[in-house]
Structure formats: C-alpha cells, structure tokens
Design a protein around this motif. Structure first.
Motif, PDB file in Angstrom:
ATOM      1  N   GLU A  51       0.478   6.231  -9.339  1.00 54.71           N
ATOM      2  CA  GLU A  51      -0.034   6.009  -7.987  1.00 54.71           C
ATOM      3  C   GLU A  51      -1.555   6.101  -7.991  1.00 54.71           C
ATOM      4  N   GLU A  73      -4.509   7.763  -6.002  1.00 47.53           N
ATOM      5  CA  GLU A  73      -4.773   8.841  -5.051  1.00 47.53           C
ATOM      6  C   GLU A  73      -6.263   9.161  -5.073  1.00 47.53           C
ATOM      7  N   GLU A  95       6.364   0.356  -1.750  1.00 44.07           N
ATOM      8  CA  GLU A  95       5.369   0.273  -0.686  1.00 44.07           C
ATOM      9  C   GLU A  95       5.580   1.398   0.320  1.00 44.07           C
ATOM     10  N   ASP A  96       4.539   1.621   1.141  1.00 51.36           N
ATOM     11  CA  ASP A  96       4.669   2.592   2.224  1.00 51.36           C
ATOM     12  C   ASP A  96       5.221   1.899   3.471  1.00 51.36           C
ATOM     13  N   ASN A 125       2.038  -1.526   2.483  1.00 49.59           N
ATOM     14  CA  ASN A 125       0.966  -1.466   1.502  1.00 49.59           C
ATOM     15  C   ASN A 125       1.503  -0.898   0.199  1.00 49.59           C
ATOM     16  N   ARG A 126       1.046  -1.477  -0.898  1.00 48.63           N
ATOM     17  CA  ARG A 126       1.538  -1.006  -2.187  1.00 48.63           C
ATOM     18  C   ARG A 126       1.120   0.445  -2.408  1.00 48.63           C
ATOM     19  N   LYS A 127       2.105   1.273  -2.721  1.00 46.73           N
ATOM     20  CA  LYS A 127       1.857   2.709  -2.880  1.00 46.73           C
ATOM     21  C   LYS A 127       1.808   3.121  -4.343  1.00 46.73           C
ATOM     22  N   GLY A 128       2.632   2.506  -5.156  1.00 43.78           N
ATOM     23  CA  GLY A 128       2.643   2.888  -6.558  1.00 43.78           C
ATOM     24  C   GLY A 128       3.689   2.113  -7.337  1.00 43.78           C
TER      25      GLY A 128
END
Length: 208
Positions: free
Chosen positions: A105, A107, A167-168, A172-175
C-alpha cells in the motif's frame, strides 16, 4: 415543567440509586416550594397523589432506561465478539495457507509492504530479494481492476506471483494483494520434461 425535568434527570442518571436520589431530592424541593407559596398542603390527597405519581414515573423511566442501556450494551458486546471471531477466523485461515500472502500500500507517500502470514515471512527471510521483486511487479503491472499472473526468475529461482488490486469506497486504488510462492522445483521439473520430450523427438527423427 418540574415533573418533566425530574423524569428526564432520573431517566438519564447513571443508575437506579442515582435516579432515586434525584427523584427524592426533587420531591423535597417540590414540597418546600409548595409550602412556601401556600399552593398545596401535605394533607391534600391530590398533592400526595402527585408526589406518588412523580416517584413512580421517575422510577419506571429510570428502570426502562437502564434496561435499554443494558440491551444496547449486550448487542454491542455481541457484535464485537462476532467481529473478533471473524477476524480470528480469517487470521487462522491466512496463517494456515502454505503460500505467501502480502499487501503493498501507499501510506503518506511511502510504499509499505505487509507480510500477512508465516509462509510469506519465511520466504522473505530466506530470500532477501523477494520484497523488492514484489514491489517491482506492482509498479510494472499496476493496472487497477485487473489481476496479473506472473512467473519471475530471480537469482536462479522461479517465483509464481499473482497480483490483485483493491480499492476504497471512493473507487480509488488503495493497494495490491499479492499471492506468491517459490515454484523453482516445479519449473525445473517442467524444463526437464520438455528436455526429455525434445530428446525423444530427436531420437524418433534419427530412427526415421
């Protein structure tokens, strides 16, 4: 207004003892105010009925509030236990899988890699280049919404790597979830079988 305030204070109190104390204190104030104004007398049956009604109403309201709080707490505890059991179940399932599982991810502008099960930690411990290889695969094949099935060779070893992007809530791509394993033995066996097949074909052509 005095009745309503007393019932409200009793109902939001921390317990039956506190609500009873509030109600008795309110009744005492009510009696004192009534005596000061001369509106009512302690010998007046209507006045006594009002006091009894106030006590009972405040007590029942407090008792009902206490029961509802206990029910809410019970439901919350049950939900927390259920969530904890589900998390524990998934942890045990992931831990029992004999394949490495990792998550990469972003961060705070940094790339974070989490090895989720003992197999992933073991593979990373025995092969220091595996985490950089996984990150490289994510950058190279980073197509959101798609899965990638890769075979990579690193320092004489073959790695089977599967990438799945998540995605969230805002899409949106989260990881990236990565499933990986050392498939060197299998690849060498496949290569040996292919070599044997080529030799057999050459032998057949020679005999012809």
């Amino acid at each position: 207004i005095f009745y309503i305030l007393t019932i409200m204070m009793a109902s939001i109190s921390s317990g039956l003892g506190a609500s009873l104390a509030i109600t008795i204190a309110s009744c005492g104030i009510y009696v004192w105010l009534s005596q000061q104004t001369g509106d009512l007398s302690l010998q007046d049956p209507v006045f006594l009925l009002k006091l009894v009604f106030l006590l009972l109403t405040a007590f029942i309201s407090s008792l009902w509030n206490k029961i509802m709080k206990e029910r809410i707490e019970t439901v919350k505890e049950s939900e927390e236990r259920e969530k904890s059991d589900i998390r524990q179940f998934y942890r045990e399932v992931v831990s029992s899988i004999n394949t490495g599982i990792a998550v990469i991810e972003e961060e705070g502008g940094e790339t974070v890699t989490r090895l989720l099960n003992p197999k992933a930690q073991e593979l990373a411990r025995l092969n220091r280049n595996i985490v950089p290889l996984l990150r490289e695969c994510v950058k190279e094949y980073g197509n959101p919404g798609k899965e990638s099935h890769l075979v990579k060779k690193e320092n004489g070893k073959y790695w089977g790597i599967n990438l799945a992007f998540f995605e969230d809530r805002d899409k949106n791509r989260k990881g990236t979830i990565i499933v990986f394993n050392d498939i060197t033995a299998r690849k060498k066996m496949e290569e040996e079988m292919q070599r044997s097949e080529r030799i057999n074909r050459l032998g057949k052509l020679t005999l012809q």
